[in-house]
Design a protein around this motif. Sequence first.
Motif, PDB file in Angstrom:
ATOM      1  N   GLY A 338       0.689  -1.395   0.022  1.00 37.75           N
ATOM      2  CA  GLY A 338       0.089   0.006  -0.144  1.00 37.75           C
ATOM      3  C   GLY A 338       0.742   1.332  -0.001  1.00 37.75           C
ATOM      4  O   GLY A 338       0.205   2.387   0.314  1.00 37.75           O
ATOM      5  N   ARG A 339       2.246   1.199  -0.485  1.00 33.25           N
ATOM      6  CA  ARG A 339       2.957   2.491  -0.434  1.00 33.25           C
ATOM      7  C   ARG A 339       2.752   3.042  -1.741  1.00 33.25           C
ATOM      8  O   ARG A 339       2.847   2.429  -2.829  1.00 33.25           O
ATOM      9  N   VAL A 364       3.173   8.533   0.336  1.00 34.66           N
ATOM     10  CA  VAL A 364       2.461   7.946   1.463  1.00 34.66           C
ATOM     11  C   VAL A 364       2.861   6.480   1.685  1.00 34.66           C
ATOM     12  O   VAL A 364       2.762   5.400   0.878  1.00 34.66           O
ATOM     13  N   GLU A 365       3.175   6.228   3.093  1.00 35.12           N
ATOM     14  CA  GLU A 365       3.895   4.905   3.491  1.00 35.12           C
ATOM     15  C   GLU A 365       2.766   3.788   3.535  1.00 35.12           C
ATOM     16  O   GLU A 365       1.533   4.159   4.087  1.00 35.12           O
ATOM     17  N   ALA A 366       2.943   2.675   3.625  1.00 37.66           N
ATOM     18  CA  ALA A 366       1.914   1.561   3.748  1.00 37.66           C
ATOM     19  C   ALA A 366       1.254   1.613   5.098  1.00 37.66           C
ATOM     20  O   ALA A 366       1.921   1.999   6.125  1.00 37.66           O
ATOM     21  N   ASP A 368      -0.581   4.164   6.228  1.00 40.66           N
ATOM     22  CA  ASP A 368      -0.658   5.705   6.631  1.00 40.66           C
ATOM     23  C   ASP A 368      -2.018   6.115   6.495  1.00 40.66           C
ATOM     24  O   ASP A 368      -2.818   5.605   5.387  1.00 40.66           O
ATOM     25  N   TYR A 369      -2.500   6.913   7.247  1.00 46.25           N
ATOM     26  CA  TYR A 369      -3.887   7.393   7.409  1.00 46.25           C
ATOM     27  C   TYR A 369      -3.612   8.783   6.953  1.00 46.25           C
ATOM     28  O   TYR A 369      -3.263   9.803   7.659  1.00 46.25           O
ATOM     29  N   ILE A 498      -5.834  -0.719  -0.082  1.00 45.65           N
ATOM     30  CA  ILE A 498      -5.884   0.785  -0.083  1.00 45.65           C
ATOM     31  C   ILE A 498      -7.364   1.309   0.022  1.00 45.65           C
ATOM     32  O   ILE A 498      -8.176   0.652  -0.573  1.00 45.65           O
ATOM     33  N   ARG A 527      -4.569  -0.028   7.042  1.00 41.82           N
ATOM     34  CA  ARG A 527      -4.784   0.159   5.391  1.00 41.82           C
ATOM     35  C   ARG A 527      -4.354   1.534   4.954  1.00 41.82           C
ATOM     36  O   ARG A 527      -4.421   2.416   5.767  1.00 41.82           O
ATOM     37  N   THR A 528      -3.672   1.725   4.097  1.00 40.03           N
ATOM     38  CA  THR A 528      -3.481   2.737   3.507  1.00 40.03           C
ATOM     39  C   THR A 528      -4.680   3.635   2.961  1.00 40.03           C
ATOM     40  O   THR A 528      -5.473   3.277   2.261  1.00 40.03           O
TER      41      THR A 528
END
Length: 575
Positions: A338-339, A364-366, A368-369, A498, A527-528
């Motif tokens: 999810g990066r 956006v890192e895996a 991240d919100y 994602i 989850r991203t």
Amino acid sequence: MSSKTKKFLSYYKPYKGLFFADMFFALLGAAITLVFPLIVRYITNDLLVHSEISEAMDTIIKIGIGLVGLAILELVCNFFIAYQGHMMGARMEYDMRNEIFEHYQKLSFSFYDNQKTGQLMSRITNDLFDITELCHHGPEDLVISIIKFIGAFVILIQINVPLTLIVFAFIPIMFVYAYYMKNRMHRAFRKNRERISEINAQIEDNLSGIRVVKSFANEGKEIDKFNQGNMRFVDSKKNSYFNMALFHSGLGFFTTGINIAVIIGGGLFIAKNIIQLGDLLTFLLYINNLIDPVKKLINFTEQFQNGITGFDRFIEILAIEPDIQDKKDAVDLKDVKGRIEFEQVSFKYDETTVDVFCGINLKVEAGDYMALVGPSGVGKTTMCSLIPRFYEVSEGSIRIDGIDIRDIKLKSLRKSIGIVQQDVYLFAGTVMDNIRYGALNASDDEVIKAAKNANAHDFIMELPDGYDTYIGQRGVKLSGGQKQRLSIARVFLKNPPILIFDEATSALDNESEKVVQESLEKLAKNRTTFVIAHRLTTIRNAKNIIVLTEDGIKEQGTHQELLDQNGVYASLYHA
């Protein structure tokens, strides 16, 4: 042979056997009708003149039995043509409708942004019906007409050459007249199609927004708008019917002219003992026999104009290449972390010159919100719509786990992304059907588990039939918060790595927002997640908040960091 003609003929290929059987029975039926006048000529010129009465009566009875047999054979031919011929047309219509519907599914949002739903529906319903009428009746009518014309010409010329030439002298004039009318009818019928498409679009627009119409008490305004569109359709029909009337009455005039010529010419020939009375009777019967192919040619011309204008519109849609499709070497997205990276991403809509945004760089890192905020119209939703490739980037690239999304198969990419929007779309059907849309092979238990995770199970059980409750088109029987929780349950069932929340709570009341927000936070865990929000109170816990303006990313940081900067975010928050 043009590519359009090849395409048209290709729809006959799966039904070659049925097509040739239809043509055989059409040919046989036409041949039978040519026999009857010859039998009348034989009875009047030969049998009644050269035979004894008793012998003639016996022969007439035998001929009568034979004629009954021919009538039964003609019945079989006509039944096969009417039933199996139409079924061939229906199957071809099925193939065409499948093809255009599948093509609709391939076209991107850019295509639908510029189309009216009613007009697209018209191409898949009205147009296809007329095309298949042409597919069935066109070849059949041509075969019958040609056989009857050639057969009648060969038979009549053996009876009397001058009278035959008088009859067939009218035919070239009739064809020239038909050719002249063809272009006028083509334009008229095409205008009809455009107008009926406009009416369909207007009806679809009105019925979809019927609640808005009623809330503003604007039924009268809508009726006036519809009446105007309906009157434009009547005007186009008036033009097409005028041309049709010219066509029908003109050909009818020529047919009557043939009868007059034969009666006068035949009468003179009988007076000079050139032909017998039976020959004149035969000619008159064949003229009546010629009216049928004339009618079929009229029908064919009308069907051709209707069908070919519909086929042109059909081909127009099929010719539109999907602007977003898989590369030949596209790969499946596996073990998604999810990066997500935006690198110098710019976007502008088709047929516009101004970028919605340009030069977006974002990592956006895996897990991240991340929240996206900013004034309306700066492209927050559009930016998120680029990730599942609903639109294609104009410049730059977007990567998921280091892979350019343009190198990933669309189906694989979109199965990895779950979207919860403000405007929830629920299909006509049951609660169970709508949640299961997230994973079509899911069991009932899995659907129920997803509903519980979305805080939807309790209200579902209060519905009249629980999960089997029919919720109406677009879920009209549910509240906004209930519909939103069903859409969240659908994404829970999909279980994507994602997520995109597009102002998912902005249309809800405070109580519903609280319940839905809990569901969203539960769904977003590990989850991203991209959150587009107008209510900034809902994203205070976001790890990273992006402030988007017309100039691109203006600010970036946590809620507190952005407040301390006292910039765009702070002014939005305090407002």
